[in-house]
Structure formats: C-alpha cells, structure tokens
Design a protein around this motif. Structure first.
Motif, PDB file in Angstrom:
ATOM      1  N   ILE A 252      -9.747   5.550   8.030  1.00  0.00           N
ATOM      2  CA  ILE A 252      -8.814   5.647   6.917  1.00  0.00           C
ATOM      3  C   ILE A 252      -9.126   6.843   6.021  1.00  0.00           C
TER       4      ILE A 252
ATOM      5  N   LEU B 156      -1.129  -6.487   2.566  1.00  0.00           N
ATOM      6  CA  LEU B 156      -2.577  -6.447   2.778  1.00  0.00           C
ATOM      7  C   LEU B 156      -3.230  -7.762   2.376  1.00  0.00           C
TER       8      LEU B 156
ATOM      9  N   ASP C 260     -13.642  -2.968   1.383  1.00  0.00           N
ATOM     10  CA  ASP C 260     -12.844  -2.922   2.614  1.00  0.00           C
ATOM     11  C   ASP C 260     -13.764  -3.158   3.805  1.00  0.00           C
TER      12      ASP C 260
ATOM     13  N   ASN D  75      -0.628  -4.688   9.712  1.00  0.00           N
ATOM     14  CA  ASN D  75      -1.609  -4.414   8.664  1.00  0.00           C
ATOM     15  C   ASN D  75      -2.148  -2.999   8.781  1.00  0.00           C
ATOM     16  N   THR D  76      -2.408  -2.573  10.023  1.00  0.00           N
ATOM     17  CA  THR D  76      -2.898  -1.212  10.239  1.00  0.00           C
ATOM     18  C   THR D  76      -1.876  -0.188   9.763  1.00  0.00           C
TER      19      THR D  76
ATOM     20  N   GLU E 225      -1.977  -0.055   5.941  1.00  0.00           N
ATOM     21  CA  GLU E 225      -3.137   0.693   5.448  1.00  0.00           C
ATOM     22  C   GLU E 225      -2.948   2.186   5.628  1.00  0.00           C
TER      23      GLU E 225
ATOM     24  N   ALA F  58      -7.864   0.549   0.719  1.00  0.00           N
ATOM     25  CA  ALA F  58      -6.477   0.736   0.292  1.00  0.00           C
ATOM     26  C   ALA F  58      -6.175   0.095  -1.055  1.00  0.00           C
TER      27      ALA F  58
END
Length: 492
Positions: A82, A115, A188, A344-345, A348, A412
């Motif tokens: 990320i 999230l 995270d 979800n990915t 993010e 995030a």
C-alpha cells in the motif's frame, strides 16, 4: 490544494452513495467556502465533460495496472504494497482537474464503511481464544493511550519549538493536536502481515492472530475516540458562542453513549437479519458478494437515520457474520472473507491512490519537520508505551511484546480520517480564523508524512527485528499466562 484525475465514472457514482450513508460528524462550512466549492464543482463537471469517457477509462485502467506492478515491486524490496500505491499516486499527482474537499471527504467516508465491515469479518474470536482479554485491552486501551500520548507530544512540540522548527501552525490548539493523534490511532495488520510474509515461519501463529485481531478492533476504537474528541473540542457551527465545558462534556457524553449503544444494538439486529438473508436467499457462492455489500449499505444507512454510529453498527454486523454458522456447508466465515477480500483490497487501493493523487507535494515540504518528529513520537514513544503498559495482562513473553510494539503500521483509516479532520478544524473552539487554512493543511500533510515514514521505516526493519529477537513458532505458546487469567493457557 486538492487535485483529481479523470475518474468521473467512479467518483460520480460513489460520492452520492457516501453522502446518503454518512454517519460521521457532518461539517457546516462557512457560506464563502460553500460558494467556492460550488463554483469549483461546476468547473470540475465542465472539465470532465470535455474529456471523452474512453480516455477516462483508459486512464483508470492504466493506473490500476500500475498499482499491481508497484505492489509487486514493493513486496520484493520489503515494504508494504500500500505504500507503493500511495507513492504512485503522489508521483502522478495530476493537477489539471480539481475536486472539492467535501467530495473527497465523502468518498473516504464510504471507503471507511467498507473497510470497517471487512474488519468485522476478519475478527475471528475463535482464533484468539486464550488471549481475548489482552487483545481487547491492546486494541481499545492501546488506542486511547497512544492517541493521548501522541496528542500531548504534538501539542508540546508545536508550542515549545515553533520558532526554530516549522511545525503545524505555531501554538497549535490542544484540540487540533488530539484530532491529529486520533487520526493516527488505528493500525493496519494487512500491511504488517504482508511484510512478515517472507519470514512467517519465524513469527508465532498466535502472534499473527493477535496482530490481526488488534487491527480489526482498534479501527472502531480509533473512530470512536476521534468522534469523542470532535464532540469535546469542535462546535456544531462556525462562530458558535462559548458554551460551558461541563455542559459540552455532558452533551457529548450523551451523544457518545447513544451512538455507541445504538451502533452495537443495530449491529446485532442486522447480524441476525443478515444470517436469515444468507440462509434463505443465497443459493450459491457467487451471490455472496452482492448480498454482503448490500447488507453493509443497509446497516450503515439505517444507523445514520436512527442517530446511531453507522461505523460501529457495520463493524458489529461483520463480526457477527464471521462468528456464526450457516445452512449451506460451503458458506463459512472463511468463504465470506474470501469473497469480500478483493472488494476490500480495491477499497484500500482507492484510498491510498486517491490520497496520493490529491495531496499537494509543495505542502509536504513545509510540513516535513512536523511529520518527522510526529512519526518519531509515534514509533518510539506512543506505540511502545501503549503496548508495554498492558504487559502484566499479556500471555506473551517480553520478546513478543517488543515485536508487537514495533508492528503498529498505519494504513488507510488514518488517511481517510484526515479529511474529517480538515472539515473539523474551522469549527475548533477558540481557533483564530486566520490560522484555519494553514492549520488544516499542515495537519493533513503531517498525517500523510507519518503514514509514509511509518510504513517505510517499520516495514523495512520488521524482518530484521524478528531475526534479532530470534522468535520461533512455538515461543508464544510457551508464554506464561498473566496472574489470575485461567484462559491464557488454552491453545491458539
């Protein structure tokens, strides 16, 4: 300050949905700001309409392919994927199109909801049996302790060293310092576990479960603390007259309890309803995604209209779903997590990419000293202290606790919350109107710098710390249980 790429297709669909389901504190901007945003919004629409949608789709496709390439490269060099996505957005940083702050904030609120729902789905209570009490203490008490320590540290720095060092808006109000720290309260686990993937055979499995549980639970904890700070230090409208501290505290405590209790209650109610829907309406696995996302939006929107916390409700609903059984044998909590993982990915990636696209690199230069010192305070003081104070309740040995204290990677949620912070700064009690713009800009830039440094430094050093501590998969299993806790001896 904010810029926006050609993402009309995504932005115009997501932003209205986010506005409808928003549950965080709503912002009441001055009339001049509203007029300015309306003018800018019209200019945005005109600019977007001038660009063929085929070019917009081409741009979006190339950028997202770029995120995959940069993610793979980031993992190879040992930093969280990320972070690579965030830096990719910063390097593109298109300035030809603009977006209002309200639109960016609403987009990130929607991402927060998604999230939090996935965080609830990842909170597997069975996986952490034996150290549930310690996990809750670390996730809830740790957020409170680290946020208070970091807030005091930021406030002290801004008032003690404002002359020699360019910190955010000299003589920063304590409320602004606490808001900045509250944004950075959430960790995270995904970033941590991705860094530890290559050496996972050296990390106890129970420790990995703890890190994942802490990250899932401290997301709503950080959001609640942020909301409480907003209630105590932020007025409902710009220019509101002085109100006694006692009346303010009582009123905000009442709101806090109402939102928390309402969110918990609605989360459980809709958790039962969601199980009923899945058991009676879902006939195959491919339908789970649309059902789960629909449930999340219904929970979030209902909580908003009933005056409860939509973020807490959606988290509790997800937690409820992942710890129950279903009629069809092929539907389990693991199935739900696997189905929602790509969504979800994507969320993010959007948070990090969009934030990188919107931030003004020139603002980062002025806020670099503040970011460096705040990151040092977070990684070397706030996070270790917030972990070590609960060592007496820990089923892990001191070596594992040291690793936990260095695993507080930010992701995030802090970036998404920073937009709510910007909206709250103009309404801070006792704020000088001339200081608002600089303070809001510097606080958001500081959060950005802290997240980048935190992911970079801790991401690169985590494998070395693991090797230095000489951990083994069985180390945590031999840990001595804390006094008076009969459950910590249970196998993980």
């Amino acid at each position: 300050m904010l810029t926006w790429p050609s993402l009309e297709g995504m932005g115009t669909q997501l932003i209205p949905m986010a506005t409808a389901v928003r549950t965080l504190s709503t912002s009441t901007a001055p009339a001049a700001v509203q007029e300015l945003e309306a003018d800018v919004g019209g200019a945005v629409q005109d600019s977007l309409n001038a660009i063929p949608y085929q070019q917009q789709l081409l741009f979006i496709g190339v950028v997202f392919i770029g995120t995959l390439a940069i993610s793979r490269f980031s993992v190879k060099v040992g930093i969280p994927a990320i972070l690579g996505v965030l830096l990719l957005g910063l390097s593109i940083n298109i300035t030809t199109l603009n977006i209002t702050h309200a639109q960016a904030e609403n987009f990130h609120v929607l991402c927060l909801a998604l999230l939090l729902f996935y965080a609830g789905l990842k909170t597997d209570l069975i996986a952490i049996r034996g150290f549930l009490k310690y996990g809750v203490l670390l996730a809830v008490g740790g957020v409170l302790a680290s946020s208070l320590l970091l807030g005091a540290f930021i406030w002290w720095l801004s008032n003690a060293t404002a002359d020699p060092i360019n910190l955010p808006a000299s003589s920063m109000p304590f409320g602004a310092a606490l808001l900045t720290a509250a944004c950075l309260g959430s960790t995270d686990a995904g970033a941590t576990l991705s860094v530890l993937r290559d050496i996972q055979n050296k990390v106890p499995e129970r420790l990995r479960h703890l890190l994942e549980f802490e990250s899932s639970v401290n997301d709503p904890s950080a959001l609640l603390f942020f909301g409480l700070v907003v209630g105590l230090f932020v007025t409902s409208e710009v220019g509101t007259g002085p109100v006694s501290l006692q009346a303010t505290a009582l009123n905000e405590l009442r709101k806090f309890v109402q939102q928390l209790s309402g969110g918990l209650l609605l989360g459980f109610i809709f958790g039962y309803l969601a199980i009923f829907v899945i058991n009676h309406l879902v006939s195959e696995r491919s339908q789970l995604l649309i059902v789960a996302v629909s449930i999340a939006f219904v929970v979030y929107g209902t909580a908003f209209y009933l005056g409860a916390s939509g973020l807490i409700a959606i988290y509790i609903c997800g937690l409820f779903l992942t710890n129950m059984s279903y009629r069809l044998p092929e539907i389990t909590h693991v199935t739900l997590q696997e189905v929602l993982l790509p969504f979800n990915t994507m969320t993010e990636i959007c948070v990090f990419l969009v934030f990188g696209l919107l931030v003004n690199p020139a603002d980062l230069v002025d806020s670099l000293p503040a970011g460096l010192l705040t990151a040092a305070g977070l990684m070397l003081i706030a996070r270790p202290v917030s972990v070590l104070i609960f060592q007496s309740q820990s089923p892990f040995r001191f070596r594992e606790t040291l690793l936990i204290s260095w695993c507080g990677l930010r992701g995030a949620v802090p970036l998404a919350l920073s937009y709510e912070l910007v909206a709250s700064v103009p309404r801070l009690r006792g704020i000088d109107p001339a200081q608002v713009e600089a303070l809001a800009r510097d606080c958001q830039s500081t959060i950005f710098i802290v997240v980048v440094l935190n992911l970079l430094l801790q991401g690169l050093t985590l494998p070395m710390i693991c090797r230095f501590l000489n951990l083994s998969p069985d180390t945590a299993g031999d840990a001595e249980p804390p006094p008076g806790d009969p459950h910590t001896a249970s196998p993980g």
